[in-house]
Every structure is written in structure tokens, then in C-alpha cells.
Motif scaffolding. Structure first.
Motif, PDB file in Angstrom:
ATOM      1  N   LYS A 117      -9.634 -13.346  -4.467  1.00 52.59           N
ATOM      2  CA  LYS A 117      -9.733 -12.880  -3.077  1.00 52.59           C
ATOM      3  C   LYS A 117     -11.140 -13.096  -2.535  1.00 52.59           C
ATOM      4  O   LYS A 117     -11.314 -13.577  -1.405  1.00 52.59           O
ATOM      5  CB  LYS A 117      -9.351 -11.402  -3.001  1.00 52.59           C
ATOM      6  N   PRO A 242      -9.410   0.901  -4.011  1.00 49.08           N
ATOM      7  CA  PRO A 242      -8.004   0.552  -3.777  1.00 49.08           C
ATOM      8  C   PRO A 242      -7.574  -0.742  -4.462  1.00 49.08           C
ATOM      9  O   PRO A 242      -6.478  -0.819  -5.018  1.00 49.08           O
ATOM     10  CB  PRO A 242      -7.929   0.428  -2.247  1.00 49.08           C
ATOM     11  N   GLY A 243      -8.452  -1.753  -4.449  1.00 46.27           N
ATOM     12  CA  GLY A 243      -8.116  -3.023  -5.097  1.00 46.27           C
ATOM     13  C   GLY A 243      -7.964  -2.885  -6.596  1.00 46.27           C
ATOM     14  O   GLY A 243      -7.132  -3.549  -7.227  1.00 46.27           O
ATOM     15  N   ARG A 246      -4.462  -1.068  -7.227  1.00 46.01           N
ATOM     16  CA  ARG A 246      -3.257  -1.879  -7.056  1.00 46.01           C
ATOM     17  C   ARG A 246      -3.156  -3.025  -8.055  1.00 46.01           C
ATOM     18  O   ARG A 246      -2.072  -3.526  -8.324  1.00 46.01           O
ATOM     19  CB  ARG A 246      -3.143  -2.386  -5.616  1.00 46.01           C
ATOM     20  N   HIS A 247      -4.299  -3.441  -8.627  1.00 47.49           N
ATOM     21  CA  HIS A 247      -4.290  -4.513  -9.627  1.00 47.49           C
ATOM     22  C   HIS A 247      -4.200  -3.987 -11.055  1.00 47.49           C
ATOM     23  O   HIS A 247      -4.339  -4.747 -12.015  1.00 47.49           O
ATOM     24  CB  HIS A 247      -5.540  -5.380  -9.485  1.00 47.49           C
ATOM     25  N   SER A 310       0.892  -4.791  -2.120  1.00 48.37           N
ATOM     26  CA  SER A 310       0.037  -5.234  -1.017  1.00 48.37           C
ATOM     27  C   SER A 310      -1.196  -4.350  -0.898  1.00 48.37           C
ATOM     28  O   SER A 310      -1.150  -3.150  -1.183  1.00 48.37           O
ATOM     29  CB  SER A 310       0.831  -5.193   0.289  1.00 48.37           C
ATOM     30  N   GLU A 311      -2.294  -4.966  -0.455  1.00 48.89           N
ATOM     31  CA  GLU A 311      -3.539  -4.218  -0.306  1.00 48.89           C
ATOM     32  C   GLU A 311      -3.437  -3.139   0.765  1.00 48.89           C
ATOM     33  O   GLU A 311      -4.256  -2.214   0.807  1.00 48.89           O
ATOM     34  CB  GLU A 311      -4.690  -5.167   0.023  1.00 48.89           C
ATOM     35  N   ASN A 312      -2.428  -3.232   1.615  1.00 48.62           N
ATOM     36  CA  ASN A 312      -2.307  -2.252   2.699  1.00 48.62           C
ATOM     37  C   ASN A 312      -1.283  -1.154   2.397  1.00 48.62           C
ATOM     38  O   ASN A 312      -1.064  -0.280   3.224  1.00 48.62           O
ATOM     39  CB  ASN A 312      -1.911  -2.975   4.002  1.00 48.62           C
ATOM     40  N   HIS A 331      -9.658   4.202   0.382  1.00 49.05           N
ATOM     41  CA  HIS A 331     -11.015   4.238  -0.159  1.00 49.05           C
ATOM     42  C   HIS A 331     -11.619   5.631  -0.029  1.00 49.05           C
ATOM     43  O   HIS A 331     -12.559   5.989  -0.753  1.00 49.05           O
ATOM     44  CB  HIS A 331     -11.882   3.216   0.590  1.00 49.05           C
TER      45      HIS A 331
END
Length: 399
Positions: A117, A242-243, A246-247, A310-312, A331
Motif C-alpha cells: 500500500k 487499523p491496518g 485488519r491484516h 476493507s480498510e474502511n 485509529h
């Protein structure tokens, strides 16, 4: 006999190559593909051949002009073929030294240590904002004024942060060019202070205990996907970025050891990060594992389990629960934890290490992912118990 335009035009292509001679070393070489102008000459006792191009792009008159120029060079002691080769080499070197060429070379080398990203975002900033204006200019010829002009175009669109990001990236490219002998100065240093300062912003967060209680109860009542609900439950307990959440991958999580070990490549600071898992987090993960445990990601996407959510997703869930982006973000759980834990007197070093904030000593950061670990384990469990106390309405709750 010298050639004529009709003779050149009407010459037939043939499987067996043949020549039509014009005189003084110039001739047309014809094969089954096309017609090529060639010039034979002798230099220092050796026979050499120079290519002038393809007919009809190069006409008979053009070919004769080039022959005459080549003959003058030979008469003056020059070698037309060597001069042409040197010119091509210079052009090749020039092409490899344009700002864009150097930037792409730098990006290719650096991106091996970046998450995809960030790599894509970096090259996108250059392609959209910098390459169109100075990309074709040799990097050694880019001036402070032309670089500033390109970056100010971003600034004028109101994208102040992107303008600063573009300047920062350009500085890294100039430093790489200096190291590889293609530039003499980092122009971003010359332009320091030339852009409008970035207004410092903070991620929206809730830090009032009563409002935190309301938020936690709202999260518990989320009626959407169970995977998203699980992410919402873990977000305040673990307060990772957050990233990073989710990962998360099942291979990184050791339920028996009660820890989540995140690889350096996934972290903003490029250092391994260890997240102690409190009892409440373990309960959420054990409940989720039968659903997603056979796949790679703890929180897979809706369309494919081969990709993370999704990041959102978390932010969208917060909006669905009625929290605007000015009130709370994914965050914001980090700010929430940091604020309350500091207020409760937990050691600053333990909090900062758990937040995986910048480590001044990069070597130290690489080896100290377990620093303050006993205190961090204690803190993470106390934090989870504190949140449970808030949900239960205990006014005397402390961490």
C-alpha cells in the motif's frame, strides 16, 4: 550511375538481399522486409559501415546529405560510426538520469521493504504530481524553482499534506541521485520552509469514561457481520493501528502463549511488534477461529477470504452505530487507551512500546519488541478489565 527517386521508389523487395549504389559509398540495401540506407567508408585502414535509416522515412536527398556530412568527418580525421555510437550512449545515459528514471529506480529498490500500500501510494504521488512537470528533465538540471513550482501546484489544490509528502519523497530521490553520482544537491533542503505548514490534526477519539461506556455497549450491539463485530470488540482491547488489525493473520497469533507477534514488514516503524493478548481478547479470537481459522486472515474480506477486510470496514461500522468521523475513528482507540492509561499512572515507556511508537534508535527498535513485556502484559489485562468495569457500570473502575 547515381540513383534517382523513381528508381529507389520502384525497387522491389526480395528474399535475397541486393544493393542499389548511389556513389561515394552510399547505397540502398533491399531485402524482403524493407529498404535501408547504408554508407561504406574507410577509417584508419579499416572498412566500416554506417546506417542512415529506412526509406521512405529517409529520402534519397536526406541520405545524400548524411553521406556528405560523414565524408567531411572522415576527411577531418573523425570516425562517423564512433561519433554516432558515443551520441547514442550519451542519450542513453541522459535517459537513465532523468528525474523520473532515477525516481523509479529508487522506488524499485526501496519498495522491497515497504508494504504494498505504501509503495503504491508513493509512486502514485510522483506519477500524478511530479513526473508531468519535471519527470523528463535530467535530475542534475532540475532547479529548486522548478521543483517548488511542481509541488506548489499540489498546494494550490488545497492538498497541503500531499505537497509536503511529495517534497519529502523528492528529497529522498535527490539523495539517492547524489549517492549514485547523478546529482549534486538535495533541493528539498533548499526549499525547507517554502510550503504552507501542515496543520496538526488528531484522530477523533473518545476519552471520557461515560462516553467510552456508551461506545463499548454500542459495539456489543453491532448487528452486522460477525467478523466485523469481532474486529470491533478487539479494536479497543488491543489498540493497534487499523491496518495492523485488519491484516492480522492466524499464523501470527499464539493462543496458548497469549500473544500476537506482528512481522516488521507490516509495522509503520518496520520493527517486530508483540501484542500481549488479555483474557477478553483470547475469548473473542477463540470464538472467531472456527469461522475464519482455516484461512490466512483473522478478518477476511467479504468477497474473498484470500484478502483482508476493507480498510474502511471498522470506520463504516462506527458510522452505522451513529458515530461521526469527528467523534470516533478506528485509529481513535489508540488515543483512547493512551490517554486513560497515562492518566491512571501506567509507565510512559510501557504505553509507548505497546503503541509501537517511533524508536529513536532503529537498531534498538529491531531487538526490543519484548521490552517492558511483563509490565505490558499486566497493563493490557488491567486495561481490558477496566473496559469491562465501564460496561458493567462500575463507577470506581480503575486499571
Amino acid at each position: 550511375m547515381p540513383l534517382s527517386d523513381p528508381a529507389v521508389r520502384n525497387a522491389k523487395l526480395a528474399v535475397k538481399p541486393y544493393k542499389l549504389t548511389d556513389g561515394e559509398g552510399l547505397y540502398l540495401l533491399i531485402n524482403n522486409v524493407g529498404k535501408y540506407w547504408r554508407y561504406d567508408y574507410r577509417f584508419q585502414g579499416k572498412r566500416k559501415t554506417l546506417a542512415f535509416g529506412v526509406y521512405p522515412v529517409i529520402t534519397l536527398a536526406d541520405a545524400r546529405d548524411r553521406r556528405n556530412q560523414a565524408r567531411k568527418l572522415v576527411a577531418n580525421g573523425g570516425d562517423p560510426a564512433a561519433i554516432k555510437q558515443a551520441k547514442k550512449l550519451k542519450e542513453k545515459q541522459l535517459a537513465a538520469s532523468t528525474f523520473e528514471a532515477v525516481a523509479r529506480e529508487w522506488h524499485e529498490k526501496q519498495s522491497v521493504k515497504w508494504v504494498p500500500k505504501n509503495s503504491a501510494r508513493t509512486i502514485s504521488v510522483l506519477e500524478r504530481n511530479i513526473f508531468p512537470y519535471i519527470g523528463s528533465t535530467p535530475i542534475s538540471q532540475v532547479t529548486a524553482a522548478t521543483l517548488l513550482s511542481a509541488v506548489q501546484k499540489i498546494e494550490k489544490r488545497g492538498n497541503i499534506e500531499t505537497a509536503h509528502r511529495a517534497m519529502q519523497i523528492s528529497g529522498q530521490i535527490f539523495r539517492y541521485a547524489i549517492a549514485t553520482g547523478r546529482a549534486q544537491a538535495d533541493l528539498s533542503l533548499v526549499l525547507k520552509g517554502a510550503l504552507t505548514p501542515v496543520r496538526e490534526t488528531h484522530h477523533a477519539s473518545i476519552t471520557d469514561p461515560k462516553k467510552i461506556r456508551d461506545l463499548l455497549l454500542a459495539l456489543e450491539g453491532y448487528s452486522g457481520s460477525f467478523i466485523t463485530l469481532s474486529a470491533l470488540k478487539l479494536a479497543p482491547l488491543l489498540f493497534v493501528r487499523p491496518g495492523e488489525l485488519r491484516h492480522a493473520e492466524w499464523s501470527e497469533i499464539d493462543l496458548n502463549a497469549a500473544e500476537w507477534r506482528i512481522a516488521a514488514g507490516k509495522m509503520k516503524m518496520k520493527a517486530v511488534h508483540l501484542v500481549p493478548l488479555c483474557k477478553q481478547a483470547l475469548a473473542v479470537l477463540r470464538e472467531l477461529k472456527p469461522l475464519t481459522g482455516e484461512g490466512r486472515y483473522v478478518f477476511p474480506g467479504v468477497r474473498s477470504y484470500a484478502r483482508p477486510m476493507s480498510e474502511n470496514t471498522v470506520n463504516a461500522a462506527l458510522r452505522r452505530l451513529g458515530y461521526e468521523k469527528t467523534e470516533m475513528t478506528g485509529h481513535g482507540f489508540r488515543s483512547m487507551a493512551s490517554t486513560i492509561l497515562h492518566e491512571q499512572g501506567w509507565p510512559h515507556e510501557a504505553i509507548e512500546r505497546q503503541l509501537a511508537h517511533a524508536e529513536r534508535n532503529k537498531v534498538s527498535a529491531a531487538y526490543n519488541y519484548a521490552e517492558h513485556l511483563p509490565k505490558r502484559r499486566e497493563m493490557m489485562q488491567a486495561w481490558a478489565d477496566y473496559l469491562d468495569g465501564l460496561k458493567a457500570g462500575r463507577s470506581n473502575t480503575v486499571a
